[in-house]
Every structure is written in C-alpha cells, then in structure tokens.
Design a protein around this motif. Sequence first.
Motif, PDB file in Angstrom:
ATOM      1  N   GLU A  20      -1.533   5.225   4.211  1.00 25.86           N
ATOM      2  CA  GLU A  20      -0.578   5.196   3.117  1.00 25.86           C
ATOM      3  C   GLU A  20       0.492   4.097   3.311  1.00 25.86           C
ATOM      4  OE1 GLU A  20       0.755   8.177   6.291  1.00 25.86           O
ATOM      5  OE2 GLU A  20      -1.006   7.717   5.139  1.00 25.86           O
ATOM      6  N   ASP A  21       0.211   3.167   4.242  1.00 22.38           N
ATOM      7  CA  ASP A  21       1.067   2.072   4.418  1.00 22.38           C
ATOM      8  C   ASP A  21       0.686   1.255   3.468  1.00 22.38           C
ATOM      9  OD1 ASP A  21       2.343   3.150   6.715  1.00 22.38           O
ATOM     10  OD2 ASP A  21       0.999   2.028   8.351  1.00 22.38           O
ATOM     11  N   VAL A  48      -1.960  -7.159  -0.356  1.00 19.86           N
ATOM     12  CA  VAL A  48      -1.546  -6.150   0.322  1.00 19.86           C
ATOM     13  C   VAL A  48      -2.418  -5.694   1.288  1.00 19.86           C
ATOM     14  CG1 VAL A  48      -0.182  -3.877   0.765  1.00 19.86           C
ATOM     15  CG2 VAL A  48       0.640  -5.622  -1.096  1.00 19.86           C
ATOM     16  N   THR A  49      -3.450  -5.166   0.907  1.00 23.69           N
ATOM     17  CA  THR A  49      -4.538  -4.758   1.555  1.00 23.69           C
ATOM     18  C   THR A  49      -5.033  -5.675   2.709  1.00 23.69           C
ATOM     19  OG1 THR A  49      -5.119  -3.047   0.122  1.00 23.69           O
ATOM     20  CG2 THR A  49      -6.929  -3.420   1.790  1.00 23.69           C
ATOM     21  N   ALA A  50      -5.265  -6.946   2.329  1.00 21.24           N
ATOM     22  CA  ALA A  50      -5.635  -8.006   2.967  1.00 21.24           C
ATOM     23  C   ALA A  50      -4.525  -8.497   4.114  1.00 21.24           C
ATOM     24  CB  ALA A  50      -6.053  -9.315   2.232  1.00 21.24           C
ATOM     25  N   LEU A  69       5.481  -5.416  11.527  1.00 23.34           N
ATOM     26  CA  LEU A  69       5.909  -4.031  11.750  1.00 23.34           C
ATOM     27  C   LEU A  69       6.216  -3.517  10.697  1.00 23.34           C
ATOM     28  CD1 LEU A  69       7.447  -4.627  15.119  1.00 23.34           C
ATOM     29  CD2 LEU A  69       5.249  -3.837  14.935  1.00 23.34           C
ATOM     30  N   ALA A  70       6.247  -1.976  10.372  1.00 25.04           N
ATOM     31  CA  ALA A  70       6.440  -1.041   9.603  1.00 25.04           C
ATOM     32  C   ALA A  70       8.041  -0.704  10.002  1.00 25.04           C
ATOM     33  CB  ALA A  70       5.640   0.184   9.275  1.00 25.04           C
ATOM     34  N   ASP A  81       8.487   7.497   6.009  1.00 28.15           N
ATOM     35  CA  ASP A  81       8.320   6.623   4.943  1.00 28.15           C
ATOM     36  C   ASP A  81       8.635   5.054   5.192  1.00 28.15           C
ATOM     37  OD1 ASP A  81       8.233   5.923   2.219  1.00 28.15           O
ATOM     38  OD2 ASP A  81      10.161   6.451   1.810  1.00 28.15           O
ATOM     39  N   VAL A  82       7.947   4.015   5.110  1.00 30.57           N
ATOM     40  CA  VAL A  82       8.292   2.600   5.357  1.00 30.57           C
ATOM     41  C   VAL A  82       9.428   2.245   4.154  1.00 30.57           C
ATOM     42  CG1 VAL A  82       7.222   0.429   5.321  1.00 30.57           C
ATOM     43  CG2 VAL A  82       5.706   2.350   6.186  1.00 30.57           C
ATOM     44  N   VAL A  83      10.340   1.698   4.805  1.00 25.98           N
ATOM     45  CA  VAL A  83      11.085   0.953   3.874  1.00 25.98           C
ATOM     46  C   VAL A  83      11.422  -0.383   4.043  1.00 25.98           C
ATOM     47  CG1 VAL A  83      12.754   3.083   3.982  1.00 25.98           C
ATOM     48  CG2 VAL A  83      13.116   1.436   5.777  1.00 25.98           C
ATOM     49  N   ALA A  84      10.566  -1.208   5.090  1.00 21.41           N
ATOM     50  CA  ALA A  84      10.591  -2.418   4.994  1.00 21.41           C
ATOM     51  C   ALA A  84       9.485  -3.177   5.913  1.00 21.41           C
ATOM     52  CB  ALA A  84      12.095  -2.844   5.702  1.00 21.41           C
TER      53      ALA A  84
END
Length: 193
Positions: A20-21, A48-50, A69-70, A81-84
């Motif tokens: 989900e990242d 984004v996937t690449a 880093l997430a 939940d990734v915020v940045a």
Amino acid sequence: MYPVTLTSGTVGLREFANPEDADAVLAIYGDPRVTAHLSFEPRDRAQVTATLAAVTAAARVRPRTEYSLAAVRLPGDVVGDVVAFARLAVDTQHPGQNSGQIGFALRADQWGQGLGTEVVALLLRLGFDELGLHRVWAARSPHNHVSGRLMEKVGMIEEGRIRDHLRIKDKWRDSIVHSILEHEWRAGRARAG
C-alpha cells in the motif's frame, strides 16, 4: 544501516516495504500542490512504482548512501499511514567530506500540523546520530517560504541562492540552500532539553 526505524512524538520513519506504500506515495508525488515546489512535475502510478522499486533496491546497497524512507503518523503501529516521503543522501562524490542532503514531501492534507518539522528533525537525527555526518544541507524553491521557516526552526542556516539550479517545465528555477553542522545541531538539542 538497514532497516531504519526512528520515531519521535508523532512521527516515525521506516523503510518502504508495504504494497500500500505505492498508493500513499502517489497521494504525495501525484499531487500538483505538493510538487509545485519540488524538482519534478506530478508523477503517475507507474513513475511512483518505479521510484519505490529504486529506493527499496538502494536500501540494500552496501555501503548504503541513500535513505528514502516513509514517514508515518504515530502513536500506533509504525507501519501506519504514510504522511511524507523523506530522503537523506550521503555525499559520495567528495569522499571524506561527511555530508548529506535531505529532502521531504508532506501529503497536502497533513500540512500545518508540525509533522514536517518532526520529519526533518528525524532526518537530522539519522544523519548526525546514526551516520556520523558533519554537515547536512537541503535546497528549496525560493517561493517555498514554509519550508524555509521549517528549516530555520530546526536550526538550519540559509546559506544562499543557487541561480538557475533546476530546469522544470522548460523554465530555469533557482534554489535556496540551507545547512546545519553537527555541533550546531547538538547545541540546539541541548538547549531544547
């Protein structure tokens, strides 16, 4: 150093590893409000996937020189939940200089809550405490005054302007450089208590 897991009051940094990242990073890098001051235009899912494939591969290179880093909200599970998107790149072009560059992009719905300051403080902690760097620097758009205030808040000093530093959308853009030295960072932490 792998894996990286650092936490502060409301933010944690972790490696990108969850499926989900990609959705979380797309919410950051695909948003024109977020990329308005970055060095690239909004990215699509394939880009984004690449990007995530490249950063997860770079995380396992030895010696490691890139820490993408997430940043996740706490309290709770550090895989939240990734915020940045947070990044520290160690300078390998000038061996022995012991410096690194940071960058970060915060999801637009998280702006104005102090999370960016915590993310940058964690990147500085990674650079100085974990990697033993002497100097950490960052560059921002001249129009991104919020980022300038954030870097000043964590003790970074504005060094100056790099003229026509980046070409974005067929136009040249300047960058404003900020930096902090290890002894400045440690003195600021001591004052903060």
